[in-house]
Design an enzyme around this catalytic site. Sequence first.
Site, PDB file in Angstrom:
ATOM      1  N   ASP A 203      31.070   9.249  24.666  1.00 59.91           N
ATOM      2  CA  ASP A 203      29.677   8.775  25.082  1.00 59.91           C
ATOM      3  C   ASP A 203      29.262   7.627  24.414  1.00 59.91           C
ATOM      4  O   ASP A 203      29.601   7.014  23.382  1.00 59.91           O
ATOM      5  CB  ASP A 203      28.459   9.873  24.893  1.00 59.91           C
ATOM      6  CG  ASP A 203      28.293  10.400  23.625  1.00 59.91           C
ATOM      7  OD1 ASP A 203      28.614   9.709  22.705  1.00 59.91           O
ATOM      8  OD2 ASP A 203      27.343  11.309  23.688  1.00 59.91           O
ATOM      9  N   ASP A 205      25.717   6.399  22.299  1.00 63.02           N
ATOM     10  CA  ASP A 205      24.671   6.962  21.579  1.00 63.02           C
ATOM     11  C   ASP A 205      23.700   5.727  21.215  1.00 63.02           C
ATOM     12  O   ASP A 205      24.231   5.003  20.476  1.00 63.02           O
ATOM     13  CB  ASP A 205      25.071   7.922  20.508  1.00 63.02           C
ATOM     14  CG  ASP A 205      25.719   8.822  20.813  1.00 63.02           C
ATOM     15  OD1 ASP A 205      25.541   9.924  21.388  1.00 63.02           O
ATOM     16  OD2 ASP A 205      27.086   8.903  20.196  1.00 63.02           O
ATOM     17  N   ASP A 288      23.520   8.681  25.740  1.00 64.43           N
ATOM     18  CA  ASP A 288      22.305   9.388  25.259  1.00 64.43           C
ATOM     19  C   ASP A 288      21.284   8.305  24.790  1.00 64.43           C
ATOM     20  O   ASP A 288      21.683   7.609  23.978  1.00 64.43           O
ATOM     21  CB  ASP A 288      22.603  10.421  24.149  1.00 64.43           C
ATOM     22  CG  ASP A 288      23.362  11.691  24.538  1.00 64.43           C
ATOM     23  OD1 ASP A 288      22.950  11.912  25.665  1.00 64.43           O
ATOM     24  OD2 ASP A 288      23.823  12.318  23.767  1.00 64.43           O
TER      25      ASP A 288
HETATM   26  N1  DCP Z   1      25.416  15.086  15.956  1.00 65.10           N
HETATM   27  C1  DCP Z   1      25.042  16.093  15.109  1.00 65.10           C
HETATM   28  N2  DCP Z   1      25.100  17.503  15.553  1.00 65.10           N
HETATM   29  C2  DCP Z   1      25.304  17.800  16.929  1.00 65.10           C
HETATM   30  C3  DCP Z   1      25.500  16.921  17.706  1.00 65.10           C
HETATM   31  C4  DCP Z   1      25.485  15.387  17.312  1.00 65.10           C
HETATM   32  O1  DCP Z   1      24.998  15.972  14.012  1.00 65.10           O
HETATM   33  N3  DCP Z   1      25.180  19.078  17.186  1.00 65.10           N
HETATM   34  C5  DCP Z   1      25.140  13.850  15.663  1.00 65.10           C
HETATM   35  C6  DCP Z   1      26.581  13.298  14.975  1.00 65.10           C
HETATM   36  C7  DCP Z   1      27.089  12.818  15.853  1.00 65.10           C
HETATM   37  C8  DCP Z   1      25.994  11.923  16.578  1.00 65.10           C
HETATM   38  O2  DCP Z   1      24.994  12.875  16.646  1.00 65.10           O
HETATM   39  O3  DCP Z   1      28.074  11.780  15.353  1.00 65.10           O
HETATM   40  C9  DCP Z   1      26.623  11.854  18.102  1.00 65.10           C
HETATM   41  O4  DCP Z   1      27.178  12.938  18.853  1.00 65.10           O
HETATM   42  P1  DCP Z   1      28.384  12.767  19.557  1.00 65.10           P
HETATM   43  O5  DCP Z   1      28.722  14.037  20.222  1.00 65.10           O
HETATM   44  O6  DCP Z   1      28.316  11.332  20.405  1.00 65.10           O
HETATM   45  O7  DCP Z   1      29.455  12.480  18.587  1.00 65.10           O
HETATM   46  P2  DCP Z   1      30.184  11.053  18.005  1.00 65.10           P
HETATM   47  O8  DCP Z   1      29.485   9.830  18.584  1.00 65.10           O
HETATM   48  O9  DCP Z   1      30.579  10.974  16.664  1.00 65.10           O
HETATM   49  O10 DCP Z   1      31.848  11.264  18.781  1.00 65.10           O
HETATM   50  P3  DCP Z   1      32.003  10.714  20.183  1.00 65.10           P
HETATM   51  O11 DCP Z   1      32.907   9.377  19.845  1.00 65.10           O
HETATM   52  O12 DCP Z   1      33.012  11.894  20.818  1.00 65.10           O
HETATM   53  O13 DCP Z   1      30.918  10.437  20.957  1.00 65.10           O
HETATM   54 MG    MG Z   2      29.146   9.558  20.664  1.00 63.58          MG
END
Ligand code: DCP
Ligand code: MG
Length: 364
Positions: A203, A205, A288
């Site tokens: 996604d 962010d 998001d």
């Molecule tokens: N985050 C967190 N705990 C959660 C959800 C999110 O600490 N339960 C934080 C850490 C993540 C960030 O928000 O890095 C963004 O969430 P994502 O699920 O989008 O995770 P990423 O961006 O790291 O991974 P992706 O590349 O799959 O989007």
């Molecule tokens: Mg993400």
Amino acid sequence: VSALAPLGQQMAPYACQRRTPLLHSNQPLTEALETLAEDAGFSGSEGRSLAFTRAASVLKALPGRLSALEELGPLPGIGEHSRRVIQDVLEDGVSVEVERVKLSERYRTMKLFTKIFGVGVRTASRWYQEGLRTLVDLQERNTKLTRQQQAGLRHYEDLNTPVERGEAESIGRMVQEAVQRFLPGASVTLAGGFRRGKPHGHDVDLLLTHPEAGREAGLLSRVVSWLDSQGLILYQHSQENSFALHEGPEPPGGRDVLDRFERCFSIFRLEAQGRLGAARGWKAVRVDLVVAPVGQFPFALLGWTGSRHFERELRRFAGHERKMVLNSHTLYDTRLNLFLPAASEEEIFQHLGLEYVPPTQRNA
Ligand code: DCP
Ligand code: MG
């Protein structure tokens, strides 16, 4: 034993005390452990899941490729079960246990269902118990779906196609343009995996703020309405800010919410870029949008940059080692009974007495 041993023995116990680059030399091992972590999570065994995640995270921070279990020495955070898996993969190239998990009907079905936007482990598990196995089953049996899950199912394929960095940046620009229209001077920052240097993600962010506190209020709904009116939004649901400083810090782990910022979970309609998606002209992308008042922005940025495990470890370190409560809004010192303000991520690390870890080294 090897060049790794002395370094491995110096490895700090918390992931937030280590530098973890995106690329590392122990991919087959971490993949095996993370599959078990995922599978444990699917059956609600959070403790077991965390143990595998911790072990994988330690391996990601090793300075070189592990070739024998003995090289690990008495490393913190790698339990007996994880060691067995590591040994199997080192000796045989695969772990029979992991291969069995990957082929199991339960794992495959849980994976299929949790990849639907809006479906978590609990829902997927219930569907599995009810005998559902495929996406077609969901439709044929008239499974009750939320509006979010319906959108997730409608765009299943797109939403499970990785978002490229170029796509994330162009969505960032679209949002920036909309933001400028209503609140000049406000900024849009790409966080999440992309900020850690990942070339693609699941996604986009985006964090919104304005250098003058309070000016950001009301921004999000205007931005979203405008984007919607331009036909750029396929789905959205917004949530108001529910954070109030006077309530004091929340107990760590007390609530199962990430933060209480005003935010919008959405699916954007992104016009095709170059060869990607050109066949159809557009692609659905999960976005998001999160609004942080400027005083909380460094905490929001730190909290939204991840990785998830890095965040979990930061909070655990703050609590256990410093008696502080860290979340995406504030840092609270329970011994001094006060909030510790910060104007940058660096200052938050300083308050915690941690060496600064740049985003690209937070891939724990
Ligand atoms: N985050 C967190 N705990 C959660 C959800 C999110 O600490 N339960 C934080 C850490 C993540 C960030 O928000 O890095 C963004 O969430 P994502 O699920 O989008 O995770 P990423 O961006 O790291 O991974 P992706 O590349 O799959 O989007
Ligand atoms: Mg993400």
